[in-house]
Write an enzyme that holds these catalytic residues in place. Structure first.
Site, PDB file in Angstrom:
ATOM      1  N   ASN A  75       0.862  -1.181   0.000  1.00 18.70           N
ATOM      2  CA  ASN A  75       0.000   0.000   0.000  1.00 18.70           C
ATOM      3  C   ASN A  75       0.898   1.229   0.000  1.00 18.70           C
ATOM      4  O   ASN A  75       1.480   1.570   1.021  1.00 18.70           O
ATOM      5  CB  ASN A  75      -0.906  -0.024   1.250  1.00 18.70           C
ATOM      6  N   LYS A 123       0.051   4.270  -0.255  1.00 17.52           N
ATOM      7  CA  LYS A 123      -0.555   5.488   0.321  1.00 17.52           C
ATOM      8  C   LYS A 123      -0.302   6.656  -0.640  1.00 17.52           C
ATOM      9  O   LYS A 123      -0.250   6.435  -1.844  1.00 17.52           O
ATOM     10  CB  LYS A 123      -0.028   5.736   1.731  1.00 17.52           C
ATOM     11  N   HIS A 150      -9.327   1.469   4.779  1.00 17.93           N
ATOM     12  CA  HIS A 150      -8.061   1.639   5.502  1.00 17.93           C
ATOM     13  C   HIS A 150      -8.286   2.596   6.683  1.00 17.93           C
ATOM     14  O   HIS A 150      -9.061   3.536   6.586  1.00 17.93           O
ATOM     15  CB  HIS A 150      -6.990   2.196   4.560  1.00 17.93           C
ATOM     16  N   GLU A 195      -6.614   4.921   7.797  1.00 17.84           N
ATOM     17  CA  GLU A 195      -6.372   6.346   7.502  1.00 17.84           C
ATOM     18  C   GLU A 195      -7.594   6.973   6.853  1.00 17.84           C
ATOM     19  O   GLU A 195      -7.936   8.127   7.133  1.00 17.84           O
ATOM     20  CB  GLU A 195      -5.115   6.482   6.622  1.00 17.84           C
ATOM     21  N   GLU A 230      -5.236  -4.798  10.532  1.00 18.74           N
ATOM     22  CA  GLU A 230      -4.213  -3.780  10.738  1.00 18.74           C
ATOM     23  C   GLU A 230      -4.456  -3.085  12.076  1.00 18.74           C
ATOM     24  O   GLU A 230      -5.253  -2.137  12.149  1.00 18.74           O
ATOM     25  CB  GLU A 230      -4.260  -2.745   9.609  1.00 18.74           C
ATOM     26  N   GLY A 257       2.734   2.392  10.713  1.00 17.47           N
ATOM     27  CA  GLY A 257       3.680   3.495  10.565  1.00 17.47           C
ATOM     28  C   GLY A 257       4.423   3.833  11.838  1.00 17.47           C
ATOM     29  O   GLY A 257       5.049   4.884  11.936  1.00 17.47           O
ATOM     30  N   SER A 266       3.661  -2.160  10.149  1.00 19.65           N
ATOM     31  CA  SER A 266       5.120  -2.222  10.353  1.00 19.65           C
ATOM     32  C   SER A 266       5.733  -3.561   9.924  1.00 19.65           C
ATOM     33  O   SER A 266       6.676  -4.044  10.554  1.00 19.65           O
ATOM     34  CB  SER A 266       5.473  -1.895  11.811  1.00 19.65           C
TER      35      SER A 266
END
Ligand code: 13P
Length: 252
Positions: free
Chosen positions: A10, A12, A96, A98, A168, A174, A213
């Protein structure tokens, strides 16, 4: 039932088209000999056409990172399933964290999007996971149960195995803090059981990825877990070399 592992990168909001071209030219030779693992890169909309063209005939599939549920309409800034599938985009990341946290993505919207992606012939990667606060408060199971129930509500049992689910944990995204193998296996086995409550046969075929991660040096341990069928990789997917190392770690 054997489930083919999927390693999905991904990106992003990284890489212009030019940067994406350099990347794919570096990636393709590094994964050309790989067998028994599906490889996808989930790229910004502006990179889709170039990446589909450059990856054609290779084992790398190109996915998008979001999609609207309507085929067309007055939805400024959105992109639809027919627009993606006409480009030969093979899948799409949906929900996701985010997008949920920063752009107001709701479970209600996801319940509409997942079946639309399937109907368009694309693989949806549905992302679920708990915050650190929810984990600390013993709320992980409740959160996962709610997301799986709501987001997959409109997917018929016979299509459940065509959905890829990515677990996730938000606290691992991150941050360099990876879930322990025990945490990853436990949550992913729980998700598989939730799918099994809907359809026990589908649950054995549903691929469930770990994301958060994932790096070349921890991938093998995570990918060896019984219920982990691959990885959704953020930062480490941005370099062809490290992404290829994670693909190699998934090779049976
Ligand atoms: P990182 O691998 O950078 O933690 O990102 C994970 C992720 O969000 C993949 O979708």
């Amino acid at each position: 039932m054997t489930r083919t592992p999927l390693i999905a990168g991904n990106w992003k909001m990284y890489k212009t088209e030019r940067q994406a071209e350099e990347y794919i030219q570096a990636l393709l030779p590094r994964v050309s000999a790989v067998n028994g693992v599906d490889v996808a890169i989930c790229v910004p909309f502006t990179d889709l056409r170039a990446m589909v063209d450059s990856a054609r005939g290779s084992r790398v599939e190109v996915y998008a990172q979001n999609m609207h549920h309507e085929p067309e309409g007055p939805f400024t800034g959105e992109v639809s399933a027919p627009m993606l599938s006409e480009l030969d985009v093979r899948g799409v990341v949906l929900g996701h964290s985010e997008r949920r946290a920063l752009f107001g993505e709701t479970d209600k919207a996801l319940a509409l999007k997942v079946p639309v992606a399937l109907a368009a012939g694309m693989v949806p990667i549905l992302c679920v996971g708990e915050t650190e606060e929810e984990r600390d408060g013993d709320e992980t199971d409740r959160k996962l149960r709610q997301q799986i129930r709501d987001d997959l509500a409109a997917v018929p049992g016979e299509r459940l195995a065509d959905v890829v689910i990515a677990y996730e944990p938000i606290w691992a995204i991150g941050t360099g803090r990876v879930a322990s193998p025990e945490q990853a296996q436990e949550a992913i086995a729980f998700i598989r059981a939730l799918v099994g409550d809907r359809d026990s046969e589908a649950a054995q075929g549903t691929r469930i990825l770990y994301g958060g991660s994932v790096k070349p040096d921890n991938a093998a341990e995570l990918l060896a877990l019984a219920d982990v069928d691959g990885a959704l990789v953020g930062g480490a997917s941005l370099q062809a070399e490290s992404f290829a190392q994670i693909v190699a770690a998934a090779t049976p």
